[in-house]
Design an enzyme around this catalytic site. Structure first.
Site, PDB file in Angstrom:
ATOM      1  N   HIS A 153       0.918  -1.191  -0.050  1.00 39.27           N
ATOM      2  CA  HIS A 153       0.075  -0.157  -0.042  1.00 39.27           C
ATOM      3  C   HIS A 153       0.860   1.340  -0.050  1.00 39.27           C
ATOM      4  O   HIS A 153       0.592   2.284  -0.232  1.00 39.27           O
ATOM      5  CB  HIS A 153      -0.938  -0.024   1.266  1.00 39.27           C
ATOM      6  CG  HIS A 153      -1.918  -0.946   1.239  1.00 39.27           C
ATOM      7  ND1 HIS A 153      -2.708  -1.317  -0.027  1.00 39.27           N
ATOM      8  CD2 HIS A 153      -2.189  -1.851   2.089  1.00 39.27           C
ATOM      9  CE1 HIS A 153      -3.550  -2.279   0.663  1.00 39.27           C
ATOM     10  NE2 HIS A 153      -3.361  -2.727   1.544  1.00 39.27           N
ATOM     11  N   ASP A 190      -2.281 -10.798  -1.857  1.00 35.71           N
ATOM     12  CA  ASP A 190      -3.077 -10.219  -0.832  1.00 35.71           C
ATOM     13  C   ASP A 190      -4.412  -9.781  -1.199  1.00 35.71           C
ATOM     14  O   ASP A 190      -4.627  -9.352  -2.230  1.00 35.71           O
ATOM     15  CB  ASP A 190      -2.212  -8.841  -0.568  1.00 35.71           C
ATOM     16  CG  ASP A 190      -2.491  -8.331   0.983  1.00 35.71           C
ATOM     17  OD1 ASP A 190      -3.503  -7.811   0.858  1.00 35.71           O
ATOM     18  OD2 ASP A 190      -1.580  -8.407   1.874  1.00 35.71           O
ATOM     19  N   HIS A 192      -6.104  -7.514  -0.089  1.00 31.59           N
ATOM     20  CA  HIS A 192      -6.442  -6.126  -0.336  1.00 31.59           C
ATOM     21  C   HIS A 192      -5.526  -5.679  -1.716  1.00 31.59           C
ATOM     22  O   HIS A 192      -4.358  -6.188  -1.903  1.00 31.59           O
ATOM     23  CB  HIS A 192      -5.926  -5.223   0.726  1.00 31.59           C
ATOM     24  CG  HIS A 192      -6.444  -5.722   2.028  1.00 31.59           C
ATOM     25  ND1 HIS A 192      -5.691  -6.354   2.974  1.00 31.59           N
ATOM     26  CD2 HIS A 192      -7.848  -5.462   2.529  1.00 31.59           C
ATOM     27  CE1 HIS A 192      -6.532  -6.686   4.022  1.00 31.59           C
ATOM     28  NE2 HIS A 192      -7.783  -6.129   3.672  1.00 31.59           N
ATOM     29  N   ASP A 278      -3.839 -13.241   3.761  1.00 30.34           N
ATOM     30  CA  ASP A 278      -5.254 -12.563   4.463  1.00 30.34           C
ATOM     31  C   ASP A 278      -6.443 -12.788   3.561  1.00 30.34           C
ATOM     32  O   ASP A 278      -7.614 -12.409   3.901  1.00 30.34           O
ATOM     33  CB  ASP A 278      -5.028 -11.309   4.620  1.00 30.34           C
ATOM     34  CG  ASP A 278      -4.447 -10.263   3.486  1.00 30.34           C
ATOM     35  OD1 ASP A 278      -4.359 -11.003   2.414  1.00 30.34           O
ATOM     36  OD2 ASP A 278      -4.213  -9.077   3.538  1.00 30.34           O
TER      37      ASP A 278
END
Length: 376
Positions: A153, A190, A192, A278
């Site tokens: 991120h 991931d 996200h 995740d």
């Protein structure tokens, strides 16, 4: 090449990044305290994962790859020098939690900087670079880097979503600058979206960025189907937003129908994976229902792709994963695929009848998501 197939990066400095805990509950007319809850990106998860790899015998089967501090010049291949200096200063003053908007950049409301965070982040970046070097120099065929803090991120001047420096971007830049690579594939599984990695290479045809993530999740408006790159980089960003509950079968279909064929067409000289564990069915921050076996299958598909197109050169970089119980199991499954072995680890959490559907059902929405991505 050494007698080891797989390299392994871990350093005790990673445990210096202390995200702390929360005990205070705010109310409209006051507040109260309760027993503390660890921050979602807790150091305990990293520590337990390392212990799991050690106890299962996996660590002993890998070649240790030493971490180091990345230099400012290496970090500055993506991040601004003012941002690097700002993070250093805030970390020394820590613990500090955003949101902070400063002349040199930002720290969002989710990211914590402790007195050890800057050093940990330098070692995480340096560990990623050394993993790439170990593979490119032929010391190992592939590598797993158990890094902390996570990475994907972070943008050039913003600490975002628990991330400080973007280890994936820095690893790709290192591969180019040091080894002259012209084609690098980044697969981000991931849950996200890897917005920072996408931003770094959005106009760059030399890096194929493929992100599979929960649809309409985090960050807002990131990773939509129509985000395909710009200019010369158009078509080299591939987003695969998947519906909640996709599970093992849906993820495997996405890899078999999209990721692997695209990789075979692009023929990268190195594959990097941003490995967030995740998307698991026990993760508290998503709803994707992937099992330990599912992660093993995804990793095996990437190992097979790397063997076919780039002499096995594959580097896996730890990213998210917030189930203290289950991240170690999923990570071990990925490592087993890299090593090409099965240690006989029993998934103690595979006791629910729900898992049968996670592993076998390919829902209509997941199928449609794959079709939509192919059309782009």
């Amino acid at each position: 090449m050494s007698g080891f197939r797989t390299g392994f990066v871990f350093d005790a400095h990673y445990l210096l990044h202390d995200t702390g805990s929360e005990a205070r509950v705010e109310m409209r007319d006051g507040a109260f305290e309760l027993s503390p809850e660890p921050h979602p990106s807790s150091v305990v998860i990293t520590r337990r994962t390392k212990e799991f790899l050690d106890g299962s015998g996996l660590t002993a089967r890998m070649q240790p790859v030493e971490a180091r501090t990345a230099s400012e010049d290496e970090i500055a291949t993506y991040h601004t020098r003012d941002y690097i200096a700002g993070i250093r200063t805030l970390s020394e003053r820590g613990p500090i939690k955003g949101p902070l908007v400063l002349p040199w950049g930002e720290v969002d409301e989710d990211t914590v900087l402790s007195p050890g965070s800057f050093e940990a982040a330098l070692y995480a970046a340096g560990g990623a670079l050394n993993a790439v070097s170990a593979v490119m120099d032929g010391k190992v065929r592939n590598a797993y880097a158990l890094l902390r803090p996570p990475c994907h991120h972070a943008t050039s001047n913003q600490a975002f979503g628990f991330c400080i420096f973007n280890n994936t971007v820095l690893a790709a830049q290192h591969a180019r600058n040091t080894y002259g690579l012209e084609r690098i594939m980044i697969v981000d599984w991931d849950v996200h979206h890897g917005n920072g990695t996408q931003d770094a290479f959005y106009a760059d045809p030399g890096v194929l960025f493929v992100s599979l993530h929960q649809q309409n999740w985090y960050p807002k408006l990131a990773g939509e189907l129509d985000q395909v790159g710009s200019g010369a980089g158009t078509g080299y960003t591939v987003n695969v937003p998947l519906p909640a509950g996709t599970g093992d079968r849906g993820y495997r279909a996405a890899f078999e129908q999209l990721v692997v064929p695209i990789g075979k067409q692009f023929r990268p000289q190195l594959i990097l994976i941003t490995a967030g564990q995740d998307a698991s069915w026990l993760d508290p921050m998503a709803h994707m229902m992937v099992t330990m076996q599912g992660y093993r299958q995804l990793a095996q598909l990437m190992v097979d792709l790397a063997e076919e197109v780039c002499d096995g050169r594959l580097v896996v970089l730890q990213a998210g994963g917030y189930s203290t119980a289950y991240v170690p199991y999923c990570t071990a499954a990925v490592v087993e695929a890299l090593l090409g072995i099965d240690m006989g680890i029993v998934d103690l959490y595979a006791t629910s009848s729900e898992l049968e559907r996670c592993q076998t059902v390919l829902g209509k929405e997941a199928s449609e998501a794959n079709t939509g991505a192919r059309e782009w």
